[in-house]
Design a protein around this motif. Structure first.
Motif, PDB file in Angstrom:
ATOM      1  N   ASN A 237       0.808  -1.215   0.000  1.00  0.00           N
ATOM      2  CA  ASN A 237       0.000   0.000   0.000  1.00  0.00           C
ATOM      3  C   ASN A 237       0.845   1.270   0.000  1.00  0.00           C
ATOM      4  O   ASN A 237       0.343   2.346   0.322  1.00  0.00           O
ATOM      5  N   LEU A 240       1.005   3.917   3.089  1.00  0.00           N
ATOM      6  CA  LEU A 240      -0.063   3.703   4.062  1.00  0.00           C
ATOM      7  C   LEU A 240       0.488   3.084   5.345  1.00  0.00           C
ATOM      8  O   LEU A 240       1.119   2.020   5.319  1.00  0.00           O
ATOM      9  N   ARG A 305      -7.327  -0.941   7.683  1.00  0.00           N
ATOM     10  CA  ARG A 305      -6.681  -0.320   6.525  1.00  0.00           C
ATOM     11  C   ARG A 305      -7.490   0.838   5.960  1.00  0.00           C
ATOM     12  O   ARG A 305      -6.938   1.899   5.603  1.00  0.00           O
ATOM     13  N   ASP A 306      -8.797   0.676   5.878  1.00  0.00           N
ATOM     14  CA  ASP A 306      -9.625   1.713   5.272  1.00  0.00           C
ATOM     15  C   ASP A 306      -9.676   2.970   6.137  1.00  0.00           C
ATOM     16  O   ASP A 306      -9.591   4.094   5.628  1.00  0.00           O
ATOM     17  N   GLN A 308      -7.420   3.848   8.288  1.00  0.00           N
ATOM     18  CA  GLN A 308      -6.072   4.414   8.208  1.00  0.00           C
ATOM     19  C   GLN A 308      -5.920   5.258   6.947  1.00  0.00           C
ATOM     20  O   GLN A 308      -5.349   6.357   6.977  1.00  0.00           O
ATOM     21  N   TRP A 309      -6.446   4.756   5.839  1.00  0.00           N
ATOM     22  CA  TRP A 309      -6.370   5.497   4.576  1.00  0.00           C
ATOM     23  C   TRP A 309      -7.123   6.821   4.682  1.00  0.00           C
ATOM     24  O   TRP A 309      -6.626   7.870   4.246  1.00  0.00           O
ATOM     25  N   GLN A 312      -5.205   9.245   6.924  1.00  0.00           N
ATOM     26  CA  GLN A 312      -3.963   9.708   6.309  1.00  0.00           C
ATOM     27  C   GLN A 312      -4.239  10.724   5.213  1.00  0.00           C
ATOM     28  O   GLN A 312      -3.526  11.734   5.093  1.00  0.00           O
ATOM     29  N   ARG A 313      -5.242  10.478   4.419  1.00  0.00           N
ATOM     30  CA  ARG A 313      -5.569  11.416   3.354  1.00  0.00           C
ATOM     31  C   ARG A 313      -6.049  12.752   3.929  1.00  0.00           C
ATOM     32  O   ARG A 313      -5.657  13.828   3.439  1.00  0.00           O
TER      33      ARG A 313
END
Length: 668
Positions: A237, A240, A305-306, A308-309, A312-313
């Motif tokens: 990723n 990420l 993961r989602d 976190q994404w 982060q964005r």
């Protein structure tokens, strides 16, 4: 007639020796000749009349026995030396010589263990290992005698440098290592790189064979380039969760983050393979010995993961728009303490560390220490409520300025005298109101300081979070006796103490969880090579405040977001009751050590009536647009919280928010 006798023949006598003058000497008296003795074979009888005219001498041979004894002794000593040496080689030092022979005959290579995977809570790979090759060489095969070329190292280096991305001079130096049979040219290269080298080797091998058949020397400058199978760490990723995961260094060991913290579990145990060789090639009939590698343990994180994404964005966009130094977002499950996301901006891609700014490495959410500002006021209010010195409706008259100690304190804006409730002090984030409220914790300021300090410690300030993360800061909280004159009034509203983003999020998790602090966790469990899953040890739990105090604080924090007089209205989420708090603190410049710029922050949890998720956001030194926490961090909180609530399928709130009074009329 008398017979006539024949005349006698005259026999000449012996010659007379001449004297010194050349005349004849006196005649020697005739003597009877001695009988002639037979001479020994091989000996020559000395001639009579030796030079000088002296008397004849007889020569006697020496006794040969001493010489024979000497020769025998020498031969015995030589044979004894051979026997001693033979005993030394075959008996005393037999193992050493056998080992030396084996070393020359046998080659041993390491079989790299496959590093364990790191996955998110759903089993999605965040860090994994793929097949790779260590490109090696045998320098002996690059000598003029072996390669049939006088400059084989230089030719090979020129061919390999663009493929490996290495300097040709360095490669040539490695290929020219004297008395060496092994050198590493490049580690963990992709199968595509080795295929390029292998194809190139085939071309040169064919040319060498053709040249040899034509009567040439058959030079082959790439014959000594070899490979060893290994693995390479890959992060599917990209950037990420890079701050959490860390990276693997050139030696294949964790160089930062969880890769370093959990290296012993992840790396497994390398194996070995040993085989007989001749000319650098294995001898099939000599057999081999192999100890297989043991793969590392897979690690399952608490991270989603989602989420976190999304975190982060959101933080990356705001840091860019505000032209800030950096920022962080932490998302935590309020009931389990599990960290669902920990995002940093700017980040980095652990797949390519050559392009990374050193300042971006690490995990700033755990390693940065800073003064939190008004998000810290919730701990002061918790102490006031728990000690029973005030209630949400307690009246607090807040002047425009307050003189305490050697300083004159003010709020973030000039205002006439405010008549606020304790709930209003929190909703409007009044520094002066917080100083007045916490001053009631003791009979004097010194006692009040001790009480407040005890609550700050219970909330985890000044102590590690429990994650055990490399380089994590415990924050800064001095003992109350060491508080300066100004600190005893600034600490209640979040200046004069320092923490990291994870500690700040943990404070709100504690309030959301009914006053029980759960140590945050990043590891959910592990899975060994046989597929056996082992859950992580349950985290430590600490009662900080009573459930009643926690519920009261939750309702007060709703006023910050829901009430129009609150400072956190931009964090409002339709359909959910939201509890939150803004923060805007003076920031200490980490280079100059003086106050310069601001730290903007927002912290809270939702749904406020049934807390599930806590979110904390902070941005360091925004230089464009607003620097207030409610203005630039409130929207981030909203984006991340909305996404997390939907991802976890959290039901909307079923009740209306509590509307506690914010102010009162004078004279009431």
């Amino acid at each position: 007639m008398p017979s006539k006798e024949p005349p006698r023949r005259r026999v000449p006598g012996p010659a007379r020796p001449r004297n010194a003058a050349g005349g004849a000497g006196r005649p020697r008296t005739a003597s009877r000749p001695e009988p002639r003795r037979p001479s020994r074979p091989g000996t020559r009888r000395p001639r009579a009349g030796a030079a000088g005219g002296g008397p004849r001498r007889s020569i006697r041979l020496g006794n040969p026995r001493p010489r024979l004894r000497l020769v025998g002794l020498c031969l015995t000593l030589v044979m004894l030396a051979f026997v001693v040496r033979l005993l030394q080689v075959q008996a005393v030092d037999a193992s050493a010589y056998a080992a030396k022979a084996d070393k020359n005959r046998y080659l041993e290579y390491t079989i790299a263990a496959e590093r364990g995977e790191i996955t998110d809570r759903s089993g999605i790979a965040l860090a994994t290992s793929v097949d790779a090759h260590d490109i090696t060489a045998d320098p002996k095969l690059f000598t003029p005698e072996e390669s049939k070329a006088p400059d084989a190292p230089q030719q090979a280096a020129a061919l390999l440098a663009p493929i490996l991305g290495k300097d040709a001079v360095d490669l040539a130096k490695k290929l020219s290592t004297p008395k060496s049979r092994y050198t590493v040219l490049a580690r963990r290269q992709t199968p595509q790189v080795w295929k390029q080298i292998k194809d190139l080797k085939s071309v040169f091998a064919e040319k060498a064979a053709e040249d040899l058949a034509a009567g040439g020397r058959g030079a082959n400058v790439l014959a000594g380039v070899l490979q060893e199978p290994t693995t390479k760490r890959v992060y599917p990723n990209g950037d990420l969760a890079a701050g959490i995961l860390g990276f693997v260094n050139a030696e294949g060991k964790g160089g930062g983050g969880l890769e370093a913290q959990l290296n012993d579990r992840l790396e497994g145990e390398d194996g070995t393979i040993r085989y007989a060789q001749a000319g650098g090639r294995p001898v099939p009939t000599a057999g081999s010995k192999e100890i297989p590698a043991v793969a590392g343990t897979d690690v399952e994180l608490t991270i989603d993961r989602d989420i976190q994404w999304a975190a982060q964005r959101a933080i990356a966009d705001q840091v860019k728009n505000s032209r800030a130094d950096r920022g962080y977002v932490v998302v935590q499950n309020t009931r389990t303490g599990e960290v669902l996301a920990m995002a940093n901006a700017p980040g980095y891609d652990p797949n390519d560390l050559s392009q990374v700014d050193g300042a971006a490495l690490g995990n700033a959410a755990l390693q940065d220490v800073y003064e939190p500002g008004s998000t810290s006021k919730v701990m002061s209010m918790a102490a006031v409520l728990e000690e029973g010195v005030a209630t949400p409706g307690t009246h607090v008259t807040v002047p425009n300025r307050l003189h305490r100690g050697d300083r004159l304190f003010r709020d973030d804006i000039d205002h006439p005298t405010w008549y606020l409730t304790l709930n209003g002090v929190l909703a409007k984030s009044s520094n002066i109101g917080t100083i007045l409220a916490t001053g009631q914790l003791g009979r004097n300021q010194a006692e009040a300081n001790k009480v407040l300090h005890s609550y700050l410690r219970k909330f985890g300030i000044g102590s590690p979070t429990g994650l055990g993360y490399p380089g994590e800061t415990p924050g800064i909280l001095a003992a109350p006796k060491d508080w300066s004159t100004s600190q005893q009034y600034t600490i209640p509203f979040g200046q004069g103490l320092s923490l990291n983003a994870m500690q700040a999020a943990s404070v709100y998790q504690t309030i959301a969880n009914g006053g029980v602090r759960i140590a945050p966790t990043l590891v959910r469990g592990t899975k060994d090579g046989d597929g056996r899953y082992t859950a992580a040890e349950p985290p430590e739990k600490t009662r900080v405040v009573s459930e009643k105090t926690a519920r009261t604080l939750a309702r007060m924090l709703e006023s910050v977001v829901d009430d129009q007089e609150g400072t956190g209205t931009k964090a409002h989420i339709d359909g959910y009751r939201v509890a939150g708090k803004t923060g805007t603190a003076n920031r200490v410049d980490p280079v100059r050590g003086v106050y310069k710029g601001y730290t903007a922050s927002f912290a809270g949890f939702a749904p406020a009536d049934d807390p599930q998720i806590a979110v904390y956001c902070a941005i360091q030194n925004p230089t464009e647009g607003s620097y207030f926490g409610g203005q630039i961090c409130g929207p981030i909180y909203k984006k991340v919280m909305e996404f997390a609530l939907k991802t976890l399928q959290t039901a909307p709130s079923g009740t209306a928010p509590a509307r506690l009074p914010v102010s009162f009329e004078p004279g009431e």
